[in-house]
Motif scaffolding. Sequence first.
Motif, PDB file in Angstrom:
ATOM      1  N   PRO A  55       0.841  -1.198   0.000  1.00 48.20           N
ATOM      2  CA  PRO A  55       0.000   0.000   0.000  1.00 48.20           C
ATOM      3  C   PRO A  55       0.880   1.254   0.000  1.00 48.20           C
ATOM      4  CG  PRO A  55      -0.611  -1.491   1.790  1.00 48.20           C
ATOM      5  CD  PRO A  55       0.639  -2.031   1.166  1.00 48.20           C
ATOM      6  N   ASP A  56       0.480   2.236  -0.747  1.00 46.13           N
ATOM      7  CA  ASP A  56       1.214   3.496  -0.889  1.00 46.13           C
ATOM      8  C   ASP A  56       2.487   3.357  -1.712  1.00 46.13           C
ATOM      9  OD1 ASP A  56      -0.402   5.449   0.043  1.00 46.13           O
ATOM     10  OD2 ASP A  56       0.496   5.591   2.026  1.00 46.13           O
ATOM     11  N   THR A 111      -2.408   9.361  -4.790  1.00 44.49           N
ATOM     12  CA  THR A 111      -2.134  10.644  -4.146  1.00 44.49           C
ATOM     13  C   THR A 111      -0.758  11.105  -4.594  1.00 44.49           C
ATOM     14  OG1 THR A 111      -1.235   9.528  -2.190  1.00 44.49           O
ATOM     15  CG2 THR A 111      -3.540  10.208  -2.092  1.00 44.49           C
ATOM     16  N   SER A 112      -0.624  12.405  -4.732  1.00 46.92           N
ATOM     17  CA  SER A 112       0.669  12.974  -5.128  1.00 46.92           C
ATOM     18  C   SER A 112       1.357  13.537  -3.905  1.00 46.92           C
ATOM     19  CB  SER A 112       0.471  14.079  -6.159  1.00 46.92           C
ATOM     20  OG  SER A 112      -0.035  13.531  -7.353  1.00 46.92           O
ATOM     21  N   ARG A 113       2.614  13.202  -3.794  1.00 42.00           N
ATOM     22  CA  ARG A 113       3.482  13.770  -2.763  1.00 42.00           C
ATOM     23  C   ARG A 113       4.738  14.224  -3.472  1.00 42.00           C
ATOM     24  NH1 ARG A 113       3.142   8.695   0.812  1.00 42.00           N
ATOM     25  NH2 ARG A 113       0.902   8.566   0.988  1.00 42.00           N
ATOM     26  N   GLY A 114       4.841  15.527  -3.624  1.00 45.47           N
ATOM     27  CA  GLY A 114       5.954  16.059  -4.408  1.00 45.47           C
ATOM     28  C   GLY A 114       5.796  15.616  -5.847  1.00 45.47           C
ATOM     29  N   SER A 158       3.767   9.859  -7.340  1.00 41.10           N
ATOM     30  CA  SER A 158       2.380   9.431  -7.212  1.00 41.10           C
ATOM     31  C   SER A 158       2.373   8.119  -6.436  1.00 41.10           C
ATOM     32  CB  SER A 158       1.783   9.226  -8.605  1.00 41.10           C
ATOM     33  OG  SER A 158       0.470   8.765  -8.510  1.00 41.10           O
ATOM     34  N   HIS A 159       1.574   8.071  -5.366  1.00 40.66           N
ATOM     35  CA  HIS A 159       1.458   6.871  -4.537  1.00 40.66           C
ATOM     36  C   HIS A 159       0.110   6.220  -4.789  1.00 40.66           C
ATOM     37  CE1 HIS A 159       5.021   7.618  -1.935  1.00 40.66           C
ATOM     38  NE2 HIS A 159       4.841   8.830  -2.412  1.00 40.66           N
ATOM     39  N   VAL A 160       0.094   4.888  -4.739  1.00 42.51           N
ATOM     40  CA  VAL A 160      -1.092   4.128  -5.115  1.00 42.51           C
ATOM     41  C   VAL A 160      -1.492   3.209  -3.965  1.00 42.51           C
ATOM     42  CG1 VAL A 160      -2.049   2.531  -6.826  1.00 42.51           C
ATOM     43  CG2 VAL A 160      -0.228   4.112  -7.493  1.00 42.51           C
TER      44      VAL A 160
END
Length: 145
Positions: free
Chosen positions: A53-54, A87-90, A93-95
């Motif tokens: 996850p993530d 989600t975007s962090r910097g 992209s995390h899934v």
Amino acid sequence: MSLIQEEKDLLTYCLYFTSSRFARNIAKLADQAIDGELAPSYYYMMLVVHFHPDITQKELSQRLSLAPSTSTRFLDKLEALGWIHRTSRGKQSHVRLTTEGEEVYGSFRQSLKQLFADYAAILGKDESKQLSKSLRDANEKLERA
């Protein structure tokens, strides 16, 4: 050497031909066992996300040996179905799977058990496991080359 023997040798010992033929045959079994809305490749992507996850999209692409553009296309489809959330962090992209995605993954997991049972019934359980391990090892060597 006769032409018939030469043809037989080429078709038997050409790894490209043999692996392509095998891939087509195993894909037929997978299509029968995996009763879903999408091609099995999408569900394998969900499997990796389930266990990580993530995970970043880049890591996901690397784990599945997919081009970034291919993983983007797959993820767009999974997101449209509501099965994953990005989600975007910097710049990354995390899934992760959504609740519905986890349910779909559960059904897919059962399909994988059926797929193994189907090809193990034909090839034998031990041979199936050994073949899978040999193919994985060979793929890793080719990818490192």
